[in-house]
Each structure stands twice: as structure tokens, then as C-alpha cells.
Design a protein around this motif. Structure first.
Motif, PDB file in Angstrom:
ATOM      1  N   ALA A 135     -14.570 -26.630  -3.088  1.00 40.67           N
ATOM      2  CA  ALA A 135     -14.389 -25.948  -4.265  1.00 40.67           C
ATOM      3  C   ALA A 135     -15.492 -26.053  -5.114  1.00 40.67           C
ATOM      4  O   ALA A 135     -15.679 -25.254  -6.150  1.00 40.67           O
ATOM      5  CB  ALA A 135     -13.355 -26.808  -5.041  1.00 40.67           C
ATOM      6  N   ALA A 192     -12.267 -30.891   0.612  1.00 42.76           N
ATOM      7  CA  ALA A 192     -11.768 -30.225  -0.399  1.00 42.76           C
ATOM      8  C   ALA A 192     -12.744 -29.846  -1.567  1.00 42.76           C
ATOM      9  O   ALA A 192     -12.944 -28.691  -2.232  1.00 42.76           O
ATOM     10  CB  ALA A 192     -10.582 -30.679  -0.870  1.00 42.76           C
ATOM     11  N   THR A 208      -7.662 -27.739  -4.938  1.00 43.30           N
ATOM     12  CA  THR A 208      -8.761 -26.662  -4.784  1.00 43.30           C
ATOM     13  C   THR A 208      -8.476 -25.277  -5.569  1.00 43.30           C
ATOM     14  O   THR A 208      -9.460 -24.482  -5.796  1.00 43.30           O
ATOM     15  CB  THR A 208      -8.834 -26.303  -3.269  1.00 43.30           C
ATOM     16  OG1 THR A 208      -7.735 -25.851  -2.718  1.00 43.30           O
ATOM     17  CG2 THR A 208      -9.481 -27.406  -2.605  1.00 43.30           C
TER      18      THR A 208
END
Length: 748
Positions: free
Chosen positions: A384, A380, A351
Motif C-alpha cells: 500500500a 500489506a 490495503t
């Protein structure tokens, strides 16, 4: 300088910078402007109403000067800047049967005292080399004689007419083009990157883009800034390495090895100071050195960092490259976690590098063993997504859409592997149902079996939904979106590297309509220093991708059409044509290709380009008519076989073009359509059966009023228009997206 920059503006924007030079008498340039417009129409271009009006108010000599450089530019855009001769003077009429033609060549050689004995000796062996026959492969008439043998082209409503619009001043247009190219969110192709270098040098002291997200673009801009003594734009050690490659006329993408030149002391100081500043600000960036360790070692030999103790952090870069100092890369940490089967920790670590996370999503999901791990990887990615470049999000969105067991897999890759040998040497194997078609940044293509297991459906859908939501959030939401329906199936330009420069060129995977009775391909090449033989061919396939027939120098005529004849030497330039009657085609796919039989490669010849024309049956005309050209695409890729595009027949009998931009490695010599039929069919199947992310996908994510334009009535107010060409009469405050600036659709 303006004479060099104005054609660049016309090519990239289809706008003519507004010339100055008002006449004392209003309308003095009117007659000349109308003559200019007529000359443009003869090659498939036209002045917009506003541009014609503007030119009419200028001095006559100003209009003449504008016409001169504009006509030169548009003729080159359409491929009309050279003479296109044909071996058979009446082509497409009176093309002989292939065997009969060869017998005529042999008879001519036997009647020639200079070639009789050698021809007889060959006949005794039962094999005759066509290239030894005096009349084979060389023009038997002049270009003027060929023109005289053809009637004039009859104008048709379907002829191409590319409208040129009025731009701002030269300075404003050049600045706007520089800002658009430098700030592009997607990589540029080689020619456009070269144009950016010219523009960057001219605009170095003017306005600069807010950001230069593509690293190759930044290297080109930094080169201009270094030459001008301006500050460099650097935030990684790799930025400095790319700049060093640019200084040596090397590969700024860092894919190919660059041989670094000796550098002057001022340049060495600038590069070392840049490295020192990057590491001083963030020592962790030393880890980036390991990805290009050998290149940094060779660069250090040119920079002599030991001579400059005032920049100790720069010396650390080369210590890492030589292995004298450890700086573990980010990737090594990730790989260590994956080797330990800690997928959750690897995803969380990634990330911090959102682009790497998204490029690793497929691998991470396949490595998961439990639902908790799959949830962690998906979460994740969702976390992100807001920090990831739009181009990466769209690329992953396309990848996930195609990651099903029903689709043939196709992947764009930025590296060449040994898989190239499988297809390029025309060896065939029984491929499994799942295939992956790879294409590197230069268009080199190859095929491999897809042995990956499918991705879990719930996570795949969750990620697709998350990506669409993030992309929608970044897209503009125009109040009124006006769309040309023909643009909806154009693939998004997620990378321009493999897309050729030219007229009417669209990104790989795009579909565009084909309207006309006659389809005519052409190739032109001019060798640089040694005899070079390009062969234009067309392969016709059925709906199972099996060969129906082909047209080439070995099959001059078929039910579908004719080949113009084989030219085997091009010191002054040469052309070959294939004429097809679409209604007679016995198949589902038409695949034109250019094979290098001998001599220089596509990147070695002085000039080479491919294109196609569309005509109605009654139009007649010369073999090459600029205003019937729909595509003219430069051939400058690797390999010895070029596959620019293919044509697909739909269930309703209509034809569409599918853009490929691919090259096969081929053989060093003697490439022929007969020898690469299986390779071409396999590659075509992979491209045709892949779903590319298109303009339609992005416009569906936009809110507001959407209207499909009927090609006639335009709204009176400003709109956001997306189409294949800007229509004349749009409100001046409209936002216009056409193939020339399609990259602007990709969110940052």
C-alpha cells in the motif's frame, strides 16, 4: 484589494511584489529607497540588493507607498506595532527584591487615604491581597517616560536581519501563494487557513492547483467557489459536510461541533446536488456518513432534502444518518475481522484504504500471534505504500523510530480525551518508565502511561526500510543541494495546525541554535472586554528535570536574571519581560511559560503574542528592540498555560531552542509557575526525549552533490537551497526552501 493582499504575500514569502511606476528620470526613487532600507534595518529587516535596485528606478511616490505598507507589515511581524512598557522603568536594572517590593506597595497603600483602612484590615488577618494595593499591577509611568530612561541600542553583528526579496507582480505573487497554500500536502494552521480563504476568493477565476490533498483546504476553497458560482470540488460526502461547516463559520476539521445556520435556497440546492453526485458515482461512499452521523442529522434539518425529490441520492445520506438505512462503515468491517482474530484478512482489507492501514499498523502488529500474520501485515503495508500520502508515510516512519523500549513515547493526536485532567489540574503520580505525551491538533497536551508492548524488531526495521525507500522514490533529486547546517535539525512540518503564526516560528520538535549572552522573553496581550492578567514566567530545570528555580511575579530576581514586574490589567495592552544571563543559568533547561491568572483566554483576548530576543551584554537599549527579536509567536491556543518553546543546554555549554507549541488546560483562575512545575517537567521530558523526523532525514535520502553552506560563498549556478533564510545573491533559477515554504519538502 491589493493593500490587503500585498502584506499577506510579504508575511508568507518575505517577498515584496514588484511595484510599478517607472519615473521619467532614472534613479529618482534612489534616495527614498535607501531611507526605506535604513528604516527597515531599525526593525531587523533589509532590502535585498535586487529589490533596492528595482525601487531606486521607480517614482519617489511609488517607493513611499511601498515603504508605508511594508513597514507596517514587518513591524507587526516582529511585534513592534505596539508599545511595550514595563512596570519597573529601568528594567532590567534596579529590579527590587520581591519581598521589598511588596512592602513598598503596602507602605504606599497605607499612605493613601482611600486604601488605608482596607489595607490595615487585611494586615490584621495576616494576609494581604496584592491586587487591592493601588500601586500594584498598574504602570506607574508612561511609555514615553520609559523610553527616555533607556539608552539607544548599540548595533551588534548578531542582530537579526531578515532580508526581503523582489517578487513578481502583485497578481503573480498572489496567484503563486494561493496555489502553494491550496495545494499544500500538510494541514495549515488557523490563521493560514483564513488567509487561504481570502486568496481563494480573489483567485477563484484564475489558475487552480492540480490537486487539493488536504480536506480542510478544499472546504475553504469550495466556500469561495460557492460564493462565486463556480463548480464545487467534491469526491466524498464529508467534503459537503466540511463546506457546510465553513458556511456557518464552524470547524472544517470536524473536531468541534458546528451550529449550522439557516441556508438560502441556492446554497441548499448546491449542497444537495453535490451529495447526490457523490453517491450516484459511488454508492459505497454512503458508509462515510456513519463517522459523522450526528452532524449529518443536524445538517439535514437545515437542507430539507424532502423538498428536492430530484436528488434522491442526497436523501439516502440523511436516511443513513437517521438510522433508517444501513451502510456499514469500512472501519466496522475491519473491527469485525480483528474481533475474530483474523489479522491477515483485516490487513488485506485495509490495503483498499492505505492511510487507514498505516495508521493501524501498530495495532495490527500487536495483534499478530504468528510469524505468518506479521509477514502478512508487513507485506500489506509494503503493497500500500505507493498509494499512501507522503505525510502519512513520514508520520508512521517517525512513529516506528520512536517505538522502542528506550524512548519516551510521544504521539500527536487529533482528539481530546479525559487524560487532559491528569496534567492540567497538576496532580502528580508515580509514572512508569514508559510515558506517552499526547498533543491534539490545537496543541492541548497531556501525559499517559505507555502500556503497549514493544513492536517486533524485524518487522519494525523492515517497515522503516520500506518507508525510506518509498519516500526516496518520491523526493526530487537535485543536481546540487546547498544546505544551511542550522536547518538540519528543524522538524518536518507534518501538520501546521498546532504551529503558531509569527516570525521565526518552527515546527514542534525543531532545534535551533541560540547565540547571545542575554536571553529576554516577552509577552504582550490586550484584553477585549474584561480585566485580564497574563503572567510571564520562566522555570529552570536540571538534567533530571527537577526544579532549580523560577522567575515570575513571585520571584522578581534570581542569580540568572530579572522579571520586569506584574501587570494585572490590559485595556490598552500590556507587556511583561524576563531577562536571563545565559552564562549564569544554574540548570540544563529553561522553560518560559505564559500563565493566565484571571480574565480572558488566549483565544478571547484582542491580541496576544510571545517572543524572545537575544542580545550581547553591552548592547543596552530599550526593553523591546525589534531587531533583536528572534521569535514572535501568536498565542491563540486552548488552555490557560502556554508553553511555546524551551531552551536546552548542550554538553559543550551551548544553548538551543526546542519548539513545543503546547498548552495545558490549567485552572480557571490563579495559574502560577509554582503550581504546574511537575506537569511542565513531564511534558518537556516527553518532547525532549522524542526523536522527531527532521530536514536532515530527507536530505540524506536525496542523491546528487550536497554542500553545507559556509554562510559566505554562493555557487554561481542554480541550486536547490534549503535553509532558515534565503541568502542574497542566489542564482535566480535556484529552488529555495525556507521555513516559509518548508511544507514543500513533504512529498505528495
Amino acid at each position: 484589494m491589493s493593500e490587503r493582499l500585498e502584506p499577506m504575500v510579504i508575511r508568507h514569502t518575505h517577498r515584496i511584489p514588484a511595484p510599478s511606476g517607472l519615473s521619467d528620470q532614472a534613479g529618482q526613487g534612489g534616495a527614498t529607497a535607501r531611507q526605506f532600507d535604513a528604516a527597515l534595518m531599525s526593525v531587523g529587516f533589509k532590502l535585498s540588493a535586487g529589490l533596492l535596485e528595482h525601487l531606486s528606478g521607480l517614482a519617489e511616490e511609488t517607493v513611499v507607498d511601498t515603504a508605508r505598507h511594508t513597514l507596517d507589515t514587518v513591524r507587526e511581524m516582529a511585534g513592534d506595532h505596539v508599545g511595550h512598557n514595563t512596570y519597573f522603568i529601568d528594567f532590567p536594572l534596579n529590579v527590587p527584591d520581591t519581598f521589598d517590593f511588596w512592602m513598598q506597595c503596602i507602605a504606599g497603600a497605607l499612605a493613601d487615604d482611600a486604601s488605608r483602612e482596607s489595607t490595615l484590615a487585611q494586615l490584621r488577618t495576616g494576609v494581604v491581597d496584592l491586587l487591592t494595593l493601588p500601586s500594584y499591577g498598574n504602570y506607574q509611568h508612561t511609555y514615553a517616560e520609559m523610553l527616555a530612561a533607556h539608552d539607544e541600542l548599540i548595533a551588534a553583528a548578531g542582530d537579526r536581519m531578515t532580508v526581503l526579496h523582489l517578487g513578481g507582480s502583485v497578481a503573480d505573487e498572489v496567484t503563486a501563494l494561493y496555489l502553494a497554500l491550496a495545494g499544500s500536502t500538510t494541514p495549515l494552521n488557523e490563521n493560514t487557513l483564513r488567509d487561504l480563504g481570502v486568496l481563494a476568493g480573489h483567485c477563484v477565476n484564475g489558475p487552480q492547483p492540480e490537486a487539493i490533498p488536504v480536506r480542510e483546504n478544499r472546504a475553504v476553497v469550495n466556500l469561495a467557489r460557492l460564493d462565486a458560482g463556480a463548480g464545487l470540488l467534491l469526491d466524498t460526502v464529508t467534503d459537503v459536510l466540511r463546506l457546510a461547516c465553513a458556511l456557518s463559520d464552524g470547524d472544517v476539521t470536524l473536531t468541534e461541533r458546528t451550529r449550522f445556520r439557516s441556508l438560502s435556497r441556492p446554497v441548499r440546492r448546491a449542497l444537495l446536488a453535490g451529495l447526490d453526485a457523490v453517491i450516484a458515482a459511488n454508492p459505497a461512499k454512503l458508509a462515510d456518513v456513519t463517522a459523522h452521523r450526528e452532524a449529518f442529522k443536524r445538517l439535514g434539518e437545515r437542507l430539507h432534502p424532502h423538498e428536492y425529490p430530484r436528488w434522491p441520492h442526497a436523501a439516502e445520506v440523511f436516511a443513513v444518518a437517521r438510522g433508517e438505512r444501513e451502510a456499514r462503515s469500512f472501519d466496522s468491517h475491519v473491527n469485525e475481522l480483528l474481533r475474530a482474530d483474523d489479522v491477515t484478512a483485516a490487513a488485506q482489507l485495509l490495503t483498499a484504504a492505505p492511510a487507514k492501514l498505516f495508521r493501524s499498523l501498530d495495532r495490527l502488529l500487536r495483534a499478530c500471534r504468528t510469524q505468518d500474520e506479521r509477514d502478512a501485515v508487513t507485506a500489506a503495508a509494503e503493497q500500500a505504500a505507493p498509494q499512501t500520502a507522503g505525510r502519512v508515510l513520514l508520520s508512521v516512519r517517525e512513529h516506528l523510530h520512536n517505538r522502542t523500549t528506550e524512548h519516551t513515547r510521544t504521539t500527536d493526536h487529533n482528539r481530546t480525551t479525559e487524560h487532559t485532567r491528569t496534567t492540567s489540574h497538576n496532580r502528580t503520580t508515580d509514572a512508569p518508565t514508559g510515558r506517552r505525551v499526547f498533543a491534539n491538533r490545537l496543541g492541548r497536551a497531556w501525559v499517559a502511561a505507555d502500556t503497549r508492548p514493544p513492536l517486533p524488531a524485524p518487522e519494525r526495521k523492515r517497515l522503516i526500510d520500506a518507508l525510506d525507500a518509498e519516500i526516496r522514490r518520491r523526493l526530487p533529486q537535485p543536481a546540487h543541494l546547498l544546505i544551511d547546517p542550522d536547518v538540519l535539525d528543524v522538524a518536518l512540518p507534518l501538520s501546521g495546525k498546532a504551529t503558531a503564526t509569527g516570525l521565526g516560528v518552527l515546527p514542534r520538535g525543531s532545534l535551533s541554535p541560540v547565540d547571545g549572552e542575554l536571553l529576554r522573553f516577552f509577552v504582550y496581550w490586550k484584553q477585549t472586554s474584561r480585566t485580564t492578567d497574563f503572567d510571564l514566567s520562566a522555570l529552570l530545570l536540571d538534567d533530571a528535570y527537577e526544579t532549580v528555580c523560577w522567575l515570575s511575579y513571585t520571584e522578581l530576581t534570581q542569580v540568572e536574571g530579572e522579571h520586569s514586574g506584574d501587570i494585572t490589567d490590559a485595556p490598552d495592552g500590556a507587556s511583561e519581560f524576563i531577562n536571563l544571563r545565559l552564562g549564569a543559568v544554574r540548570g540544563t533547561f529553561i522553560v518560559p511559560q505564559v500563565n493566565i491568572y484571571s480574565g480572558e483566554g488566549f483565544e478571547e483576548v484582542e491580541e496576544s503574542f510571545f517572543g524572545f530576543m537575544l542580545r550581547e551584554a553591552e548592547q543596552q537599549g530599550r526593553p523591546f528592540e525589534a531587531r533583536t527579536v528572534r521569535l514572535k509567536s501568536d498565542l491563540r491556543g486552548p488552555g490557560r498555560v502556554a508553553l511555546p518553546l524551551a531552551f536546552l543546554r548542550g554538553p559543550d555549554g551551548t544553548w538551543r531552542a526546542k519548539w513545543l507549541h503546547l498548552y495545558l488546560k490549567g485552572n480557571p483562575n490563579s495559574n502560577r509557575v509554582e503550581g504546574n512545575r511537575v506537569s511542565v517537567a513531564t511534558l518537556l521530558r516527553g518532547i525532549v526525549e522524542r526523536d522527531y523526523l527532521t530536514v536532515r532525514h530527507l536530505t540524506d535520502l536525496m542523491n546528487g552533490t550536497t554542500t553545507l553552506w559556509d554562510g559566505k560563498t554562493l555557487p554561481s549556478g542554480p541550486v536547490t537551497y534549503i535553509g532558515l533564510a534565503r541568502p542574497d545573491g542566489l542564482h535566480p533559477d535556484s529552488v529555495v526552501i525556507t521555513p516559509e515554504n518548508l511544507r514543500d519538502l513533504i512529498p505528495a
